[in-house]
Scaffold this motif. Sequence first.
Motif, mmCIF file in Angstrom:
data_model
loop_
_atom_site.group_PDB
_atom_site.id
_atom_site.type_symbol
_atom_site.label_atom_id
_atom_site.label_comp_id
_atom_site.label_asym_id
_atom_site.label_seq_id
_atom_site.Cartn_x
_atom_site.Cartn_y
_atom_site.Cartn_z
ATOM 1 N N ARG A 245 0.650 -1.027 -0.185
ATOM 2 C CA ARG A 245 -0.003 -0.104 0.084
ATOM 3 C C ARG A 245 0.774 1.661 -0.073
ATOM 4 O O ARG A 245 0.963 2.240 -0.540
ATOM 5 C CB ARG A 245 -1.053 -0.205 1.518
ATOM 6 N N ARG A 246 2.246 1.109 1.022
ATOM 7 C CA ARG A 246 2.630 2.654 0.860
ATOM 8 C C ARG A 246 3.108 2.626 -0.535
ATOM 9 O O ARG A 246 3.254 4.207 -0.707
ATOM 10 C CB ARG A 246 3.704 2.255 2.297
ATOM 11 N N ALA A 247 3.860 1.820 -0.895
ATOM 12 C CA ALA A 247 4.491 1.891 -1.963
ATOM 13 C C ALA A 247 3.721 2.464 -3.172
ATOM 14 O O ALA A 247 4.842 3.297 -3.917
ATOM 15 C CB ALA A 247 5.591 0.751 -2.791
ATOM 16 N N LEU A 248 2.382 1.708 -3.617
ATOM 17 C CA LEU A 248 1.903 2.221 -3.899
ATOM 18 C C LEU A 248 1.418 3.541 -4.013
ATOM 19 O O LEU A 248 1.392 4.371 -5.004
ATOM 20 C CB LEU A 248 0.410 1.277 -4.787
ATOM 21 N N MET A 249 0.858 4.310 -3.027
ATOM 22 C CA MET A 249 0.809 5.693 -2.258
ATOM 23 C C MET A 249 1.618 6.961 -3.094
ATOM 24 O O MET A 249 1.702 6.745 -3.765
ATOM 25 C CB MET A 249 0.813 5.747 -1.516
ATOM 26 N N LEU A 250 2.849 5.546 -2.895
ATOM 27 C CA LEU A 250 4.524 6.583 -3.515
ATOM 28 C C LEU A 250 4.482 7.244 -4.806
ATOM 29 O O LEU A 250 4.835 7.738 -5.189
ATOM 30 C CB LEU A 250 5.912 6.333 -2.533
ATOM 31 N N ALA A 251 4.195 5.497 -5.590
ATOM 32 C CA ALA A 251 4.589 5.550 -7.052
ATOM 33 C C ALA A 251 2.923 6.256 -7.506
ATOM 34 O O ALA A 251 3.628 6.884 -8.795
ATOM 35 C CB ALA A 251 4.790 4.025 -7.077
ATOM 36 N N SER A 252 2.626 6.710 -6.944
ATOM 37 C CA SER A 252 1.266 7.152 -7.419
ATOM 38 C C SER A 252 1.210 8.885 -7.417
ATOM 39 O O SER A 252 0.815 9.109 -9.104
ATOM 40 C CB SER A 252 -0.029 7.854 -6.769
ATOM 41 N N GLU A 253 2.848 9.262 -7.456
ATOM 42 C CA GLU A 253 3.028 10.297 -7.810
ATOM 43 C C GLU A 253 4.094 10.592 -8.162
ATOM 44 O O GLU A 253 4.954 11.681 -8.979
ATOM 45 C CB GLU A 253 4.194 11.626 -6.140
ATOM 46 N N GLY B 219 21.528 -1.504 -9.788
ATOM 47 C CA GLY B 219 22.615 -1.913 -9.704
ATOM 48 C C GLY B 219 23.579 -0.606 -9.386
ATOM 49 O O GLY B 219 22.797 0.482 -9.181
ATOM 50 N N PHE B 220 24.437 -0.458 -8.107
ATOM 51 C CA PHE B 220 24.962 0.414 -7.398
ATOM 52 C C PHE B 220 25.613 1.723 -8.561
ATOM 53 O O PHE B 220 25.390 3.108 -8.891
ATOM 54 C CB PHE B 220 26.479 -0.104 -6.859
ATOM 55 N N LEU B 221 25.773 1.086 -10.380
ATOM 56 C CA LEU B 221 26.043 2.176 -10.909
ATOM 57 C C LEU B 221 25.155 3.608 -11.396
ATOM 58 O O LEU B 221 25.462 4.521 -11.393
ATOM 59 C CB LEU B 221 26.648 1.172 -12.052
ATOM 60 N N GLY B 222 23.900 3.140 -11.279
ATOM 61 C CA GLY B 222 22.704 3.603 -11.403
ATOM 62 C C GLY B 222 21.983 4.255 -10.293
ATOM 63 O O GLY B 222 21.453 5.269 -10.132
ATOM 64 N N GLY B 223 23.161 3.637 -8.774
ATOM 65 C CA GLY B 223 21.961 4.556 -8.047
ATOM 66 C C GLY B 223 21.582 3.686 -7.300
ATOM 67 O O GLY B 223 21.039 2.060 -7.447
ATOM 68 N N LYS B 224 22.182 3.531 -5.816
ATOM 69 C CA LYS B 224 21.770 2.903 -4.462
ATOM 70 C C LYS B 224 20.183 3.517 -3.796
ATOM 71 O O LYS B 224 19.812 3.310 -4.932
ATOM 72 C CB LYS B 224 22.397 3.090 -3.368
ATOM 73 N N PRO B 225 19.384 2.470 -3.350
ATOM 74 C CA PRO B 225 17.978 3.068 -2.634
ATOM 75 C C PRO B 225 18.527 3.954 -1.985
ATOM 76 O O PRO B 225 19.028 4.076 -1.672
ATOM 77 C CB PRO B 225 17.152 0.718 -1.830
ATOM 78 N N MET B 226 17.655 4.603 -2.596
ATOM 79 C CA MET B 226 17.453 6.126 -2.417
ATOM 80 C C MET B 226 15.991 6.415 -1.149
ATOM 81 O O MET B 226 15.066 5.692 -1.490
ATOM 82 C CB MET B 226 17.616 7.147 -3.323
ATOM 83 N N PRO B 227 15.909 7.218 -0.422
ATOM 84 C CA PRO B 227 14.346 7.805 -0.342
ATOM 85 C C PRO B 227 13.861 8.335 -1.778
ATOM 86 O O PRO B 227 14.104 8.341 -2.373
ATOM 87 C CB PRO B 227 14.836 8.797 0.621
ATOM 88 N N PRO B 228 11.853 8.250 -0.965
ATOM 89 C CA PRO B 228 11.273 8.253 -2.038
ATOM 90 C C PRO B 228 11.956 10.127 -2.746
ATOM 91 O O PRO B 228 11.495 10.284 -3.944
ATOM 92 C CB PRO B 228 9.756 8.591 -1.608
ATOM 93 N N GLU B 229 12.100 10.645 -1.572
ATOM 94 C CA GLU B 229 12.458 12.229 -2.718
ATOM 95 C C GLU B 229 13.308 12.263 -3.902
ATOM 96 O O GLU B 229 13.579 12.924 -4.394
ATOM 97 C CB GLU B 229 12.062 13.455 -1.337
ATOM 98 N N GLU B 230 14.592 11.560 -3.200
ATOM 99 C CA GLU B 230 15.839 11.591 -4.035
ATOM 100 C C GLU B 230 15.449 11.206 -4.945
ATOM 101 O O GLU B 230 15.813 11.261 -6.454
ATOM 102 C CB GLU B 230 16.295 11.469 -3.267
ATOM 103 N N PHE B 231 14.751 10.114 -5.762
ATOM 104 C CA PHE B 231 14.139 9.179 -6.108
ATOM 105 C C PHE B 231 13.492 10.723 -7.632
ATOM 106 O O PHE B 231 13.654 9.663 -8.540
ATOM 107 C CB PHE B 231 13.370 8.058 -6.007
ATOM 108 N N ALA B 232 13.096 10.963 -6.992
ATOM 109 C CA ALA B 232 11.597 11.755 -7.781
ATOM 110 C C ALA B 232 12.551 12.785 -8.418
ATOM 111 O O ALA B 232 11.559 13.419 -9.179
ATOM 112 C CB ALA B 232 10.935 12.070 -6.363
ATOM 113 N N GLN B 233 13.460 13.094 -8.109
ATOM 114 C CA GLN B 233 14.934 13.990 -8.380
ATOM 115 C C GLN B 233 15.010 13.351 -9.930
ATOM 116 O O GLN B 233 15.545 13.812 -10.730
ATOM 117 C CB GLN B 233 15.903 14.342 -7.399
ATOM 118 N N LEU B 234 15.359 12.140 -9.769
ATOM 119 C CA LEU B 234 15.876 11.540 -11.506
ATOM 120 C C LEU B 234 14.182 11.652 -12.863
ATOM 121 O O LEU B 234 15.103 11.505 -13.390
ATOM 122 C CB LEU B 234 15.849 9.700 -10.402
#
Length: 276
Positions: free
Chosen positions: A103-111, A261-276
């Motif tokens: 539920r939480r992941a889908l809510m964040l991804a909906s943005e 993989g780490f070349l493209g980025g480590k697991p990151m918080p939602p707001e950091e991924f949104a900047q991509l």
Amino acid sequence: MLQQQQMPFSHLVATPAGDRRRQLDRRARVPQAVANELQGAMAEDRIAMLFQPQYCCASGAVAGAEALVRWPHPQRGLIAGDELFRIAMRADLARALSDHVIRRALMLASEWEAGLHLSLNITAADLAAPDFPDAVAAALCASGFAPERLTLEITEQALVHDLDSSAAQLTKLVDLGIRIALDDFGAGFCNFRYLKKLPLHFLKLDRSMVEGIADDRRDLEVLRGIVALAGALDLAVIAEGIESEAQRDAVMREGCFAWQGFLGGKPMPPEEFAQL
């Protein structure tokens, strides 16, 4: 050298079977306090959601992300996803945790921008629950996230108990429009029966399958063979564990669909991924 103190053999054989089972049960369970803490963490949204980006091999653009979880425990420190789900399993909270994460992941991804895909890991406990497809459908409806943008990843280990039942559950999810990936392909015994029985869309290569592809001919030939097999079965290949440009270039050149993989980025918080 210190000798390890040994328990008398007579104590072992004298313990009744029922007592041994109760001792094992107590060791298998987590303390009630830990179970209460986990319930509280879910209720107060203290389970951290992270996203590791995935990249399209054809265009090089961000294609989406895999959702991962961490529990920042005040005493035990940061608890990673695998250990977190082991704790949840022993506390009889595995389904509750899985539902919360979905539920939480889908809510964040909906943005996210339209077109980006979300990948989520599911467990054997999820597939064993008759209402799991309905729960995923309800979470999709609540978030407004399109089913076609969701990929559920399942490992071989989660499928070994009842393949027919797993196939039936996965088919219900596919009927909703969801896509299915066989995760960590190459890490286990690679039972090709899974490729025949399951309604799959992707093979997600374990990192061990890409480690040597930039400098070992045999490793590269194995990758080529898997990509060819996947293509014959109308499956796309996602390469995980990419840490160098040479590895990335190899999977792109050999026809993989996406990589992470780490070349493209480590697991990151939602707001950091949104900047991509």
